[in-house]
Design an enzyme around this catalytic site. Structure first.
Site, PDB file in Angstrom:
ATOM      1  N   TYR A 139       0.806  -1.230   0.000  1.00 23.37           N
ATOM      2  CA  TYR A 139       0.000   0.000   0.000  1.00 23.37           C
ATOM      3  C   TYR A 139       0.841   1.283   0.000  1.00 23.37           C
ATOM      4  O   TYR A 139       2.052   1.228   0.117  1.00 23.37           O
ATOM      5  CB  TYR A 139      -1.108  -0.004   1.030  1.00 23.37           C
ATOM      6  CG  TYR A 139      -0.876  -0.172   2.505  1.00 23.37           C
ATOM      7  CD1 TYR A 139      -1.955  -0.546   3.304  1.00 23.37           C
ATOM      8  CD2 TYR A 139       0.337   0.066   3.123  1.00 23.37           C
ATOM      9  CE1 TYR A 139      -1.816  -0.696   4.681  1.00 23.37           C
ATOM     10  CE2 TYR A 139       0.486  -0.084   4.493  1.00 23.37           C
ATOM     11  CZ  TYR A 139      -0.587  -0.463   5.258  1.00 23.37           C
ATOM     12  OH  TYR A 139      -0.442  -0.588   6.606  1.00 23.37           O
ATOM     13  N   GLU A 140       0.170   2.408  -0.234  1.00 17.90           N
ATOM     14  CA  GLU A 140       0.831   3.709  -0.491  1.00 17.90           C
ATOM     15  C   GLU A 140       1.694   3.636  -1.757  1.00 17.90           C
ATOM     16  O   GLU A 140       2.751   4.259  -1.841  1.00 17.90           O
ATOM     17  CB  GLU A 140       1.712   4.155   0.696  1.00 17.90           C
ATOM     18  CG  GLU A 140       1.021   4.165   2.041  1.00 17.90           C
ATOM     19  CD  GLU A 140       0.110   5.359   2.265  1.00 17.90           C
ATOM     20  OE1 GLU A 140       0.064   6.255   1.421  1.00 17.90           O
ATOM     21  OE2 GLU A 140      -0.574   5.376   3.295  1.00 17.90           O
ATOM     22  N   GLY A 141       1.235   2.878  -2.738  1.00 18.38           N
ATOM     23  CA  GLY A 141       2.030   2.701  -3.961  1.00 18.38           C
ATOM     24  C   GLY A 141       2.948   1.507  -3.767  1.00 18.38           C
ATOM     25  O   GLY A 141       3.739   1.483  -2.831  1.00 18.38           O
TER      26      GLY A 141
END
Length: 596
Positions: free
Chosen positions: A403-405
């Site tokens: 997550y968060e890229g």
């Protein structure tokens, strides 16, 4: 401007240890904040770890409310909107120490304080901020962030959720499906991204969670880790949103999403630090108590090697995370002093160091996974059991690389953003890269330098590794120009070099600063960690550099660059790796905890 390097400039400039902030520089207020957060975590989270593992979503919500009552949800929120208005370093510190006990809570905390609240404080109108932020800062309301869709993950701007303006122009109706929405089960407010008409870019909206307004959800997802963080699919069916709830302007959603993620990335790195400290301390405790062959297993070289590597990665992660956090804090202060609003200053301050944010997200999320994996191994069969905290730490760590890229996206971003900065003239890459090319044509110096000063050779090595990066990345840019984006495998190799340089340099500078303050004898373990980290970094850079060079260069150019890579990764005096690990582990075993 001060002698601060701009974002990404570390790769072409030498940074002095006096110019970086380290965890040893926390002030009294920060240390008190850290201790009160640790107290909250030990009492409310660590002591009830089993509740999180048993998917007690209500307990996650209850502890989030308690965190709100203590002011911990408002650390980054300006005082004007009911927060504590703390500086960037202090908000990192809270995020670090509040996140170590369980990924379920740290996900709820991060999703609420970061992507759930931050977009309103950074992009909201005054009315929006006054209406929503105080409730979010106090924990009366919780926030969630709706970006991802079944068909729009890494390609965030491809979302199909639609927003249609009503005939009287008073509201938009939003229709679409969002997935993997953290905090969905107990949030009062969503930040929703939807497309108006055939706009190229999505638009952000503040949507209150009202089931009567066409909002419904699937059941909780069954996940590998972060089991008690609420994660659901959310459906919007002709959900009415007043026009004044548009966030920023039409079509600005993609930009909001990307900037919210920049902050999220460095905070995610921080959120992986205390988990490592706790895993290391647990592993050291266990290895001191576990007797095999009439000996505590902490006396065996195979275990000692693991403990030293785990501690070194954690120490490096701390060094780099707080270095970047302070750079961002200083940049924000500089912009405010020059007359920018807090919103503008914070946005631009974080954006300036977006490269470092991506580097940290990748490096520290991978370290926490390795750390928890080795934690299981040190515990042996017990590590695989739910009765010890190692298996949950390992499961919780796994999401951090997604997550968060994803880490793949962040690897490509770090190099891609650096090249863009070079094109804009913010970082001079081409000058130094052509100097490196000229140097390769010249005759190398054969004098033996004077390495009597602490870290003289290591700092020279960092300088050489930067040349290796410029040689590989410069060669790739020359060959492919603006099409470099299409060569993902090359970008990935270049980014691993960039990451290792930033992490190794941060670790050496922190330790040099510490040695100047306390004397070398007092910090011999930290010196050993800095030297061990660099040694491993040189290995990775050698491998990734070679992979890059043999994949895009041929003939004489390839031979020349491989020769350059050998020159730039060559030690004059190799460190004794086993000796360094022994120094580090002896201290850990004696203190029975991560103690740096």
């Amino acid at each position: 401007m001060s002698n601060k390097t701009r974002g990404g400039q570390f790769i072409v400039k030498e940074t002095k240890c006096e110019d970086i902030f380290t965890p040893e520089d926390f002030n009294e207020e920060q240390l008190m904040m850290r201790d009160s957060v640790k107290e909250f975590v030990d009492k409310e989270l660590w002591a009830h770890k089993d509740r999180f593992e048993k998917k007690d979503y209500a307990y996650t919500e209850e502890t989030m409310r308690k965190a709100g009552e203590l002011g911990l949800l408002g650390v980054a929120v300006p005082e004007a909107y009911g927060g504590l208005g703390m500086g960037f370093v202090s908000t990192m510190l809270v995020c670090d120490y509040i996140s170590g006990a369980t990924g379920s809570f740290s996900t709820a905390f991060g999703a609420h304080t970061g992507i759930g609240t931050m977009p309103i404080t950074l992009y909201g109108t005054e009315e929006q901020k006054l209406k929503y932020v105080p409730k979010l800062a106090s924990g009366e309301w919780f926030g969630a962030y709706c970006l991802t869709e079944p068909g729009a993950g890494s390609d965030a701007n491809s979302g199909k959720t639609k927003a249609v303006l009503s005939e009287d122009g008073k509201y938009y109706t939003i229709t679409g499906q969002k997935m993997w929405i953290s905090n969905a089960g107990f949030c009062s407010l969503f930040i929703v991204f939807a497309r108006i008409g055939d706009d190229k870019n999505i638009t952000g909206f503040i949507v209150e969670n009202d089931p009567a307004n066409g909002i419904s959800m699937n059941e909780e997802e069954h996940k590998l880790g972060i089991r008690a963080s609420s994660t659901r699919q959310v459906f919007f069916n002709e959900t009415k949103v007043p026009v004044e709830n548009m966030l920023s302007e039409r079509g600005n959603g993609f930009k909001i999403a990307m900037n919210a993620l920049n902050v999220g990335r460095i905070k995610l790195a921080a959120a992986c630090l205390d988990a490592q400290r706790r895993v290391i301390s647990g592993a050291v405790n266990y290895s001191n108590e576990r007797i095999q062959f009439n000996t505590p297993i902490s006396q065996f070289g195979a275990i000692r090697s693991k403990l030293a590597e785990m501690a070194t990665s954690c120490y490096a992660g701390e060094s780099a995370s707080y270095r970047a956090a302070k750079d961002i804090e200083d940049r924000i202060a500089e912009r405010e002093a020059a007359g920018s609003t807090h919103q503008e200053a914070e946005l631009k301050g974080v954006e300036e160091y977006a490269i470092e944010c991506s580097i940290l997200k990748v490096a520290v999320s991978e370290d926490v996974q390795n750390c928890s994996d080795e934690g299981i191994q040190i515990f042996g069969g017990m590590g695989f059991s739910e009765d010890t905290p190692m298996e949950s730490a390992w499961r919780d760590a796994r999401i951090a690389r997604i997550y968060e890229g994803t880490n793949e996206i962040n690897r490509m971003l770090s190099v891609g953003m650096l090249v863009k900065k070079a094109m804009k003239g913010h970082v001079d890459l081409l000058g130094p890269a052509s100097e490196v090319q000229a140097e390769l044509m010249g005759i190398p110096s054969f004098e033996t330098p004077d390495y009597s000063e602490l870290f003289a050779e290591e700092k020279e090595m960092i300088g050489k590794l930067k040349k290796a990066f410029l040689m590989v990345a410069g060669g790739a840019v020359q060959k492919y120009g603006p099409d470099l984006d299409a060569h993902q495998q090359l970008l990935m190799a270049a980014s691993d070099i960039l990451i290792e340089i930033y992490m190794a340099e941060s670790t050496i500078l922190r330790t040099e600063k510490l040695a100047k303050a306390k004397g070398e004898a007092a910090v011999k373990e930290q010196i050993a960690m800095a030297q061990l980290y660099l040694y491993k970094a040189v290995d990775i850079i050698t491998q990734k550099g070679k992979e890059g060079i043999v994949s895009f260069a041929e003939g004489d150019e390839q031979r020349m660059m491989l020769m350059g890579l050998r020159r730039y990764t060559k030690y004059t005096n190799m460190p004794n790796v086993v000796g360094l690990r022994e120094i580090i582990t002896s201290k850990l075993v004696a203190e029975n905890a991560y103690c740096f």
